[in-house]
Structures are given as C-alpha cells and as structure tokens.
Design a protein around this motif. Structure first.
Motif, PDB file in Angstrom:
ATOM      1  N   SER A  66      37.528   6.720  56.602  1.00  0.00           N
ATOM      2  CA  SER A  66      37.871   7.958  57.414  1.00  0.00           C
ATOM      3  C   SER A  66      38.855   9.041  56.660  1.00  0.00           C
ATOM      4  O   SER A  66      39.548   8.578  55.662  1.00  0.00           O
ATOM      5  N   ASN A  67      38.682  10.310  57.148  1.00  0.00           N
ATOM      6  CA  ASN A  67      39.529  11.234  56.177  1.00  0.00           C
ATOM      7  C   ASN A  67      40.723  10.832  56.156  1.00  0.00           C
ATOM      8  O   ASN A  67      41.206  10.922  54.733  1.00  0.00           O
ATOM      9  N   PRO A  68      41.767  10.417  56.941  1.00  0.00           N
ATOM     10  CA  PRO A  68      43.161  10.313  56.636  1.00  0.00           C
ATOM     11  C   PRO A  68      43.473   8.992  55.615  1.00  0.00           C
ATOM     12  O   PRO A  68      44.048   9.339  54.668  1.00  0.00           O
ATOM     13  N   VAL A  69      42.403   8.111  55.860  1.00  0.00           N
ATOM     14  CA  VAL A  69      42.708   6.990  55.085  1.00  0.00           C
ATOM     15  C   VAL A  69      42.473   7.466  53.434  1.00  0.00           C
ATOM     16  O   VAL A  69      43.035   7.040  52.673  1.00  0.00           O
ATOM     17  N   HIS A  98      54.532  28.105  71.773  1.00  0.00           N
ATOM     18  CA  HIS A  98      54.620  29.603  71.738  1.00  0.00           C
ATOM     19  C   HIS A  98      54.410  30.242  72.796  1.00  0.00           C
ATOM     20  O   HIS A  98      55.193  31.318  73.126  1.00  0.00           O
ATOM     21  N   ALA A 146      52.228  21.258  70.086  1.00  0.00           N
ATOM     22  CA  ALA A 146      53.236  22.380  69.297  1.00  0.00           C
ATOM     23  C   ALA A 146      52.834  23.725  69.645  1.00  0.00           C
ATOM     24  O   ALA A 146      53.600  24.591  69.721  1.00  0.00           O
ATOM     25  N   ILE A 198      47.391  22.943  61.748  1.00  0.00           N
ATOM     26  CA  ILE A 198      47.818  23.231  62.840  1.00  0.00           C
ATOM     27  C   ILE A 198      49.398  22.911  63.035  1.00  0.00           C
ATOM     28  O   ILE A 198      49.906  23.910  63.706  1.00  0.00           O
ATOM     29  N   LEU A 199      49.663  21.727  62.964  1.00  0.00           N
ATOM     30  CA  LEU A 199      50.807  21.423  63.321  1.00  0.00           C
ATOM     31  C   LEU A 199      51.954  22.351  62.494  1.00  0.00           C
ATOM     32  O   LEU A 199      52.925  22.537  62.955  1.00  0.00           O
ATOM     33  N   ALA A 226      50.553  26.809  62.052  1.00  0.00           N
ATOM     34  CA  ALA A 226      50.535  27.450  63.289  1.00  0.00           C
ATOM     35  C   ALA A 226      51.476  26.920  64.461  1.00  0.00           C
ATOM     36  O   ALA A 226      52.054  27.818  65.048  1.00  0.00           O
ATOM     37  N   GLY A 227      51.917  25.743  64.351  1.00  0.00           N
ATOM     38  CA  GLY A 227      53.052  25.162  65.410  1.00  0.00           C
ATOM     39  C   GLY A 227      54.411  25.808  64.552  1.00  0.00           C
ATOM     40  O   GLY A 227      55.103  26.595  64.937  1.00  0.00           O
ATOM     41  N   ALA A 228      54.711  24.934  63.520  1.00  0.00           N
ATOM     42  CA  ALA A 228      56.124  25.055  63.169  1.00  0.00           C
ATOM     43  C   ALA A 228      56.388  26.382  62.615  1.00  0.00           C
ATOM     44  O   ALA A 228      57.262  27.113  62.787  1.00  0.00           O
ATOM     45  N   ALA A 281      49.761  18.142  66.846  1.00  0.00           N
ATOM     46  CA  ALA A 281      49.436  19.488  66.667  1.00  0.00           C
ATOM     47  C   ALA A 281      49.316  20.528  67.686  1.00  0.00           C
ATOM     48  O   ALA A 281      50.064  21.379  67.682  1.00  0.00           O
ATOM     49  N   VAL A 325      41.591  11.859  63.816  1.00  0.00           N
ATOM     50  CA  VAL A 325      42.764  12.191  63.503  1.00  0.00           C
ATOM     51  C   VAL A 325      43.539  12.552  64.873  1.00  0.00           C
ATOM     52  O   VAL A 325      44.166  13.482  65.246  1.00  0.00           O
ATOM     53  N   LEU A 331      45.450  29.378  62.825  1.00  0.00           N
ATOM     54  CA  LEU A 331      44.510  28.697  63.519  1.00  0.00           C
ATOM     55  C   LEU A 331      43.319  28.778  62.951  1.00  0.00           C
ATOM     56  O   LEU A 331      42.238  27.833  62.965  1.00  0.00           O
ATOM     57  N   GLU A 380      39.178  17.339  58.912  1.00  0.00           N
ATOM     58  CA  GLU A 380      39.860  17.563  60.138  1.00  0.00           C
ATOM     59  C   GLU A 380      41.384  17.149  60.162  1.00  0.00           C
ATOM     60  O   GLU A 380      42.048  17.571  60.608  1.00  0.00           O
ATOM     61  N   PHE A 381      41.723  16.175  58.879  1.00  0.00           N
ATOM     62  CA  PHE A 381      43.199  15.679  58.877  1.00  0.00           C
ATOM     63  C   PHE A 381      44.035  16.858  58.253  1.00  0.00           C
ATOM     64  O   PHE A 381      44.851  17.472  58.950  1.00  0.00           O
ATOM     65  N   ALA A 391      44.253  19.429  61.164  1.00  0.00           N
ATOM     66  CA  ALA A 391      45.319  19.201  62.153  1.00  0.00           C
ATOM     67  C   ALA A 391      46.719  19.268  61.493  1.00  0.00           C
ATOM     68  O   ALA A 391      47.555  19.849  62.253  1.00  0.00           O
ATOM     69  N   ALA A 392      46.781  19.089  60.344  1.00  0.00           N
ATOM     70  CA  ALA A 392      48.079  19.244  59.595  1.00  0.00           C
ATOM     71  C   ALA A 392      48.291  20.655  59.629  1.00  0.00           C
ATOM     72  O   ALA A 392      49.592  21.214  59.812  1.00  0.00           O
TER      73      ALA A 392
END
Lengths: 331, 209, 395, 176
Positions: free
Chosen positions: D134-137, A133, A129, D64-65, D68-70, A126, A119, D45, D57-58, D61-62
C-alpha cells in the motif's frame, strides 16, 4: 454484489452507490447526534440529581428533534458589522469535514458504506484540521471580541492537541503496520488483544487529546460560557448555530468511532453483532465525555497549552519510541 | 449579655450594646460598665431626666483624648467639636485638616485607626456632614470622625490617599450628595449615569425640575 | 461586542460624554498596539447580576480594569427617608437577596440599639438560627456559582438541593422563599411552627454530610487547585486599607469576625471558631466558605439546644417607632462581610438619613488591583471569589 | 475531442484544475487578506485532490494535514493577530507591475516548454509502482531503505530550525 470498494470510484453505478452510501451515513450521523444530545442531557441530568428532558414525546425522546426544528425555523441573523460572506461560510467549512471523516470509520465487519482508504487514520486527522478554519473564521467574521477570542483559543487549542493526538495514533499504526482503519481492526483481531492493552500509554494520551480536540470539559475553553459567553459561535443563530453544534457532536461520534477502532478492537467482539459492539464502544467513549463534563471544572488556557506541549507530547513521543523499539526487537 | 440587663433598659437610648470599643478605650471594664448601667437605666425609667450613661461618658472622655492629640498636632482650630454619636466617641475636624487628621490618627501609635468601616454623608439644612467610622483593629478603638462643608459649593478633601477603600464611598457621596472631593483620583458618578442632573440624596432634590 | 467608544459614537453620544470611562485605548496612530477594550457585562453569565467590567486587554493579559456599577441602583437609601422603620425592612430583603435574613437583622439591630429595646429570649434564638441558616444558604450558593464560573456545572445544581431545604424551612417560618421580611424591630414576626425546630435539627447532620461531600468533590480537584491557588492574592494590610470585610478579609489570615469582635445579639453564648486563610488567594476564599458553613452549623446546633420552649417572639414595641434624635451605626457580620446601617434620626418615625454599609460594594473596589496583569481566564476566578451580589453593590 | 481521453478521471482532473486555477486567481486578486488566505487553502485542497486522483493518497492526506490545515491556519493566525489595513490599495499599472506580469508570462511559457519537452514515463493503467504494497508502506520503505541519509539530514535541518525558532521567540520575550 459488486466489489465497489476496489472498483474505480468514478464509474457510473459506483458513483450512484457512493452517493447513496453518503446519504445513509449522513442519516446515521444525524440520528446519532440527535440522540447523543438527548442522552447527554439525560445522563448529566441524572448525575446532577435532576430529571432532564421529559416533556416532548415519551421520556422526552423527541426533545432534540423539537430543538432542531426550532433552530431551523429561527431567523438567520447576520450581525450588521460582521463579514457577511465569511460569516455565512464558516459553519459550512466547519461542518463538511466533520461529515467527511465518517467515511473512513468502519462501523461493522461488513462495511458497505465505509471507504477502505489506505491512509484512513491520516485522513481523519487531516480533515479534522480543516474544521478549525470554520471555527476560527466564524469567530473572526462575527466581529465580536468574545467570538474572536473564542475562535483564536479554539484554533490554538485544536492545533496544539492535534500533535499529541496524531502521535498517539502512531503507536497503534506501528503495531498494526497499516494506516487503514479496517486493517487495524483486523490486526487487533489477529493479535488476540485490543490495542488498549499494549498501547495503554498511547490510549491515555489519545483520550486526553481527543477530549481537548473535541473542545469538551475540562478543555472546553473555546466556548467557556462563564468567560467568553459562548466563544466563537456567540453571534450565530438558527440553523447556522445548529451546524456548529452538529459539527461538534458529529466529531464526538467520529472520535468515539476512531477510539473504538484504534484501541478497542472496532467491531470485533464475541456473541453480539459487529455493529452493536461498535455502538457499545462508541457510546462508552461518549458516556465518558458526559461524565467528565458533569465532574470537572475548566482548565485555564495557559495551563492547557503547557499541558499539551510539556506533558502530552513527551508522553506520546515516549510511547512511540517504546513501541518502535519493542516492535523492532520482537519481530 | 444577660437578659435581665435588657429588661433594665427599655426606653433610654442605651441598649445593651456589643462590647463597645469606647469602653475598652476608656479603660472601663465591660462588666463594670454594665453593672453601673443597670441602676442607671432603672432610674431613667423612674425619672425622665436620664442621668449620664457611663458608656456615653466614657465615649466622651475618649473623644476628648482624641481632641487633645489632634490639637497638639494641628492646633486648637482643627477640632471643631467633640461629643458622642450614640455611644461612639465623636470628633468633628475642620475641613482643611480632614485628610491630615485621619491619616494622623491612622498611624498614631496610641490610636491606629486603620480600618475605615463606614463613610456616609448627610445633607442638613445648612451644611453637609461627612461621617467616617474608623476602627483600630489592633487596639480596639472605634471612633466616629466628622467634618462639615457648606452645601454650595460642597467640597471636602479626599481621603483616598490614606484609605483607598473609601474611593467608591466618596464617589457615591459625590454622586448622590454632590460633595466634590478634592484630590480624588477618579471622581465620577458611580450609581447614576453620566449626564444625570442633580444629586438625589440632597433634601432639596426634586425629580421633575 | 464592539468597542465602547465606537458603540457610543454610533449611538450618537457626543465625544465629550466619552469622559464617562477612565479606561481608553492608546490612540497614538504610530503605535500599533494590540490592546482592546472588552466589556464584560452588563449582560454576562459570570458577573452574577447586572454588572459591567470594562477591561483593557493585550492578547489575553489584562492591563487594567474598571468596574461599572449602578445598573441595579434603586435608591434604597433615598426611599428609606420616606418610610417608617418597619416599612424599610422589606427593602433590605432586596439588597443582598441571597442573605435577606441577615439584612433584615442588620436594620432591626441598629434600630433596636437606638431604642434600647428588649428582645425576647426565644426571638433572639430564632433570629440566630435563621441567620446562620441563611449564611449557610448564601455560602452554598457562592460555592455553586463559583464552581460554575470555573466551568464545573454539577456543584451548582447540588447546592440548590440543600439550599432548597433551607428555603423550604424559611418558607414555613415566614411564608417566603427569597425576600423574607421576617424580622421585626423588637423580635421576629412569627414564632416557629410546630415541628420546625426538629426539621432544623434534622437538617444539621444532613448538611454536615453534604459539606464533607463538597470537600471531597471539589477541594482536592487538581484543576480547581490549579485555577485558584495563588490567584488573586493579597495581604492583610491591603485588605484593611481597602476596608475589606468578611471572608475577603479573613482569607488573609486576619481573624476579624464581628460576631466575636463586637458581639451582637446572643453570639457571645455560642462556641465557634473563626476560620482564617493562610495566603489570601481564591482557594482560601472558597475554602473558608466551606469552613464557615461548618461553624454556622455548630452555632445552629447550640442554639437549638438552648432555645426556650415557648415565650413571646416580639418584644414590647410602640406602635409607631420613633428613634430618638441622634446618629446610630452598627454593623453585623453579614454573609459577605460587615453589613452596617447608619441612621441619622431627627426624632421622627422616619429616618432623616439612612446609609447602608454594603460589604459587596466595598469589597468590589479591590478588583481592578487584583486583575491587573492577570490572564483573562483568571478574571472570572477572581471576580467570582470576591463574592458580590449586585443587589447589594448597587443598593 | 481536443486530443483528450474523456475518461472520468480526466473529467475530474479538469474540474479540479479549474478549481485550483480559480482559487489561485482569487488568492491574488482579493482585496481582503483573510480571503486570500482562504483561497490559498482552496489551492492546497485542490492539489491534494490531484494527488489523490493520481493514486497518491498518502501524499494527498499529508498535503491536507500540513498545507490546508496547519499552514493556512498559521497564515490566518498571523493575519488576525496583527494589525493590517482591511482594504489593500487598488492595483495600478506601474512599470514594476508590468515587468512582473511579463516575467510571469515568460515563466509560464518556460515551464510549459520544459514540461512538454520531457518524456514522462507512461505507465500503463494499474502499473504496480509500489510492488504490491500500500501507498504509505511504499513511501516508508523508500524513505528508510533508499533515502535514509537524506531523510535524516532533513530531519536534522528541521530540528535545527525548530530550536532556532524557539530561541528567537525566547529572546524577543526577554526584550519586552
């Protein structure tokens, strides 16, 4: 050679190898940043009809190093009324992801220090972002109005531009059928053209959004020195300030790498070795950023927001839909 | 303005001026005024007793006209003095009528003195004088209006209502000369810091008191 | 930057001294506003000097603004009362230090008017040439700093190249690069050195080229237009009420140029236009600077053609200049607007009172009006376009 | 020891879990709201790390995005843009707090019991749940082949929420 990329990462030897790899990438990153700053000053100097640094070392080559040393030995000032913990923590929060994103950038065909992450593209978006912070907390913790406004602006801007940036990648991902950056490079090599051609609209959106994401002219509002003095890092000194600068330039490098990987075929290219092709493509991006900086005035904050939501986002969506439809019909 | 004219006038305070608005106001053509000025100035050099300069005379006439207008509106006592400041018509207005007179001249259809160019205060031994040079952008008049106040307490009604651009000028005069402008919306020191003692442009100001 | 009141409290300034500022926060404890007082300056890169702007903002919207000046106040008017007229000239250099020649001239002009002096032909032409070059240099710097305020760095460095040529020429004619002290009552101090006029002649086409370059580089830039069009707009009536002058007045479409309206020196011998704006916004103010540079070049060209080859440059002036008793005011078209000197003389060799009509000082008053309700990013665009020089504002 | 297989992933899991717990406790015990927000970011996180450890891991990552991010940024925005007391009042023992504590303990016990009573599919290490993709697929295929209708419905719901939020914000602006 052991196939450490596909081995379980948490066995002894591989763990050591990963640490070594990380240190090497960090060293590369620092070297690139040092000379990116030097190049920026030289190139912009040339564009503005002046000389640029030429005193420290031959052609001023050691100027950035001297600057770094100066920053490192400066006093680390924490403002009296600042939120001490967050003030000290913010540069760290900002810096760590900027270094982590380098992990997935494929520098060359034989990429011993690149994580072959399934990914990869998502990972980049990710983690970048998280840096917001650091910027925002740094601005807030300084207890300075300029820093606060700068931090707020920065966060708002980076959040807004992350959306079109992410969407502009989706077109490429659709074409390559993978989020893995290595696969994307290989898919381009197989298809015979760089994705900048079929994904030109996506490339344009990416370029603008990346510039905004990097807080560079004409989107350098968070650190608009004529309005906000220096934005979120106005109270920072010494090596904490250096960390923020380092973050910024590491992202410049990483974003260049991402662009080269996604749109310009990564390390692929005739004659020259892969890493050189990669370096050329990255530097083209970096040079473009210098060029913009020497040419453009700064956009206004409300125009910046409406530009992201009203222009870039629809364009990115259009690009996505067109790509999806074409892919569905052609395959 | 030609060079010979300049030569004609060296001593008397009547240098070749820019097209004085006063001339136009008085209806005296500029060229005519100059032509007369030449022999006049020449004579001035010969005999020290300077004959009246036509431009000064014209300015005096304009000042008289303004006085007429003001007297008609505000009464005889409103105008304290008329005369000429160099070559500019000068009218000195009573302090109480100062803002009204300025506003009246600003809107009066014959004068339209709408553009305040320069405001200054001067500290004289017995009084403080406020000078206002006003221009009519439409009709070309250029007039010097004055008023006087006692030195202590120095108080003059403010002109900010009719000329908002005089806000800072009045603050500066307040700051440096200590004239209190009544009705001023924001009368604070402007150049010196708050807490500064005295008014430095007064002639009796001493730094180390 | 902590809030002003807090800072003052911390520094132990008593509460009654807080009257110092007109602006204060709404301290009603029940109403939780997001207002804050922001000090722009006194040390801020965009205030072009030591100037403080106290702004009350909600979010990024300006509710009110209060300019605080006086940091550079040197009491020039007071100092002048103890100086002979010639001695005042160097002080005028320090008023608007970007247009020292014009300041020199404004003072000399008023004194010459008062004395009725004869100025030699060649001196008049030299004065006009240096004044117009000075105007160009000053306008150039405006363009550079204004673009710098808007975030474009390069024009600032470009303008210094042309300005450098002008400054070098000034250096040759009077031996100084910034504070010239070139004009004297009755003429100028030095004649042009040999070849100087040719240098000016060579500069004119070069400058014309460069103006075209700036026009290409800046005027059409989309971002620049977006940031200046319709920003800080006002009409002629407001401008006249506030006593604005110079480009700040002409940008509203009102052709008021003292070089035409009250011709002084030898400006009636030259052909030139008064460029005026159409909307009175920041863009017009920027563009008028470009256009005025072109007109100044025209004047320089004509002056170069007309200037007598030789002759005295300083008229017959008494050793000790005593201005006859009386009051004198005359204004000239400075780089920033009407620059006037009001002199009260009691017949001595020193002025009884000297008052400077400072264009920047007057022009700056409109600023709070323009800022109210604007975005904080427009603050810089508007402040920059007013074109102030703090040396002049504070005198 | 303790009935656990001391493999590196297990050690990593324990470390991460400890971090999550510490962050979670900090999130509720800090006195300053901004620190709480930061601690929540830490929890997010940590969760992402657990996902990655599990080979997802997909999702990691999502996580985190988005979280944790938005989400954390939005929380911080809300904190910074609104006025609030810098210091919350110190906690005191009241009936309500005690009841809440008891409720929490009960909830924890219940969850533990439920989790333990379930029999979890114990795939052998390296089991190919993704059929070689793979994972996302795999995630993409699952979403668009098996769960198309629910996915579209969720999208619709989110769009309705988005439009609703825009309308609400618009109305408030007109009020001002």
């Amino acid at each position: 050679m052991w196939d450490w990329q596909n081995a379980s990462p948490l066995t002894g030897l591989n763990f050591v190898a990963m640490v070594v790899g990380a240190v090497v990438v960090l060293a590369i990153g620092l070297g690139v940043v040092t000379y990116t700053i030097y190049a920026e000053r030289k190139v912009i100097g040339w564009m503005q009809g002046r000389i640029g640094p030429n005193r420290v070392g031959p052609f001023g080559l050691l100027q950035s190093i001297a600057d770094i040393v100066k920053l490192l030995i400066k006093e680390d000032v924490v403002p009296e009324r600042a939120d001490r913990v967050l003030f000290l923590l913010a540069p760290v929060i900002a810096f760590i992801p900027s270094f982590m994103v380098l992990a997935v950038i494929p520098f060359s065909a034989r990429h011993p220090f690149t994580a072959n992450l399934a990914v990869g593209a998502l990972y980049y978006i990710a983690l970048s972002a998280i840096t917001i912070h650091g910027v925002m907390l740094g601005g807030w913790a300084s207890n300075n109005k300029y820093a606060l406004i700068g931090g707020m602006r920065s966060a708002a801007q980076m959040l807004s531009y992350e959306v079109p940036l992410g969407l502009s990648l989706v077109g490429v991902i659709l074409m390559a059928g993978s989020l893995n950056l290595n696969d994307i490079v290989e898919a381009q090599a197989r298809s015979g053209w760089w994705y900048i051609v079929p994904q030109f609209l996506g490339f344009c959106v990416f370029l603008v959004a990346a510039t905004a994401e990097l807080n560079r002219t004409p989107f350098d509002l968070p650190e608009a020195e004529s309005e906000l003095v220096a934005g979120y890092h106005v109270e920072y000194t010494g090596f904490r300030f250096a960390f923020f600068m380092l973050t910024e330039y590491l992202y410049l490098f990483a974003m260049g790498g991402l662009m080269a990987t996604l749109f310009l075929g990564g390390w692929t290219g005739p004659w020259l070795p892969g890493w050189l092709w990669f370096a050329i493509k990255v530097f083209a991006f970096i040079f473009f950023q210098f060029w913009l900086r020497a040419t453009m005035p700064r956009i206004r904050v409300d125009q910046l927001m409406s530009f992201s939501w009203k222009v870039l986002l629809p364009l990115a969506l259009l690009n996505l839909v067109v790509t999806a439809v074409l892919k569905a019909f052609l395959s | 303005m030609s060079e010979e004219e300049r030569k004609a006038e060296t001593t008397a305070p009547q240098a070749p001026s820019a097209a004085s608005a006063a001339n136009r106001a008085a209806g005296a053509g500029e060229s005519g005024a100059k032509a007369e000025a030449k022999p006049a100035a020449a004579k001035a050099q010969a005999a020290k007793a300077a004959p009246p300069d036509p431009r000064v005379e014209a300015a005096k006439a304009v000042a008289e006209q303004i006085k007429q207008v003001l007297v008609r509106e505000f009464g005889e006592a409103a105008v304290e003095e008329t005369g000429v400041a160099h070559r500019t018509p000068m009218v000195r207005v009573r302090k109480q009528d100062w803002p009204k007179a300025v506003e009246f001249l600003r809107t009066h259809p014959d004068w339209k003195l709408n553009y305040a160019e320069c405001m200054a205060g001067t500290d004289y031994p017995d009084y403080i004088e406020i000078v206002l040079y006003v221009q009519s952008t439409e009709l070309g008049h250029f007039v010097c209006l004055k008023t006087r106040t006692d030195r202590d307490p120095a108080e003059v009604p403010s002109l900010v209502a009719s000329h908002p651009g005089l806000n800072w000028e009045e603050r500066e005069i307040y700051d440096l000369l200590g004239v209190r402008f009544t009705g001023h919306p924001d009368l604070r020191r402007i150049m010196m810091w708050e807490g500064f003692k005295g008014h430095p442009l007064r002639k009796d100001y001493r730094e180390w008191d | 930057m902590a809030q002003t009141e807090e800072t003052l409290e911390r520094l132990g300034v008593p509460a009654d001294k807080l009257e110092h500022h007109r602006l204060r926060l709404d301290d009603d404890p029940d109403v939780r506003t997001e207002e804050m007082l922001l000090n722009v300056g006194p040390q801020h890169p965009s205030t072009h000097g030591v100037f403080r702007l106290l702004v009350k903002i909600r979010g990024e919207t300006i509710l009110d603004a209060e300019p605080v000046i006086g940091y550079l106040h040197r009491g020039t008017e007071k100092l002048a009362e103890d100086l002979q007229y010639t001695q005042i000239i160097p002080y005028t250099d320090r008023l608007d230090y970007l247009a020292a020649m014009l300041n020199n001239y404004a003072l000399c002009h008023t004194v010459e008017e008062a004395l009725g002096l004869e100025i030699p032909e060649r001196a008049e032409y030299l004065r006009v040439i240096v004044m117009e070059l000075q105007r160009i240099a000053s306008h150039l710097l405006f363009i550079g700093t204004y673009l710098l305020d808007l975030g474009a760095m390069s024009p600032f460095l470009y303008v210094f190249q042309e300005r450098e040529r002008i400054v070098q020429m000034f250096n040759k004619i009077c031996g100084a690069r910034l504070t010239y002290n070139y004009m004297r009552i009755g003429g100028v101090k030095w004649d042009a050195p040999p070849g100087w006029l040719d240098e000016v002649r060579a500069f004119v086409p070069f400058m014309k080229e460069r103006i075209k370059m700036y026009d290409d580089l800046i005027t059409g830039n989309e971002i620049f237009l977006n940031r200046t069009r319709g920003i800080g707009q006002y009409d002629t009536e407001t401008a006249l009420k506030y006593g604005l002058s110079g480009i700040n007045l002409r940008c509203t479409g009102f052709a008021w140029d003292l070089r035409r309206k009250k011709p002084y020196s030898i400006y009636d011998r030259f052909e030139f236009d008064i460029p005026v704006g159409t909307r009175g916004d920041c863009f017009d103010r920027y563009y008028l600077h470009l256009l005025e540079m072109q007109q100044s070049l025209r004047i320089v060209e004509q002056a170069l053609d007309q200037i007598p080859d030789s002759g005295p440059v300083l008229g017959k002036v008494p050793k000790l200049i005593r201005v006859p008793k009386g009051e004198y005011y005359s204004g000239i078209e400075g780089a920033r607007g009407e620059l006037g000197f009001y002199i009260v003389s009691d017949g001595k060799d020193k002025p009884y009172r000297l008052k400077i009509r400072k264009p920047s000082f007057v022009n700056l008053q409109l600023l709070p009006e323009l800022l109210r309700g604007q975005n904080i990013a427009n603050l810089i665009a508007i402040l920059g376009a007013v074109d102030i020089v703090l040396g002049e504002v504070d005198a | 020891m303790l009935g656990l297989a001391w493999t590196p992933p297990m050690i990593a899991f324990l470390v991460i879990s400890l971090l999550i717990l510490v962050c979670a406790i900090m999130a509720i015990s800090f006195r300053k709201v901004i620190y709480m927000a930061l601690a929540i970011g830490g929890v997010f996180l940590g969760c992402a790390a657990v996902y990655i450890l599990l080979g997802a891991e997909f999702v990691g990552a999502a996580q985190i995005l988005i979280y944790a991010g938005a989400i954390t940024i939005l929380i911080m925005f809300a904190i910074m843009l609104t006025n609030h007391e810098a210091e919350e009042p110190p906690a005191a023992w009241s009936v309500r707090n005690i009841a809440a504590a008891v409720g929490c303990v009960l909830l924890g016990v219940t969850l533990y019991a439920v989790i333990r009573s379930q029999s979890w599919p114990h795939g052998a290490a390296g089991a190919d749940v993704n059929q070689g993709q793979s994972n996302p697929v795999a995630v993409g295929l699952a979403l668009f082949q098996h769960y198309t209708v629910p996915f579209e419905l969720v999208s619709l719901l989110l769009i309705v929420a988005l439009v609703g939020a825009v309308i609400l914000a618009q109305e408030r602006k007109e009020d001002e």
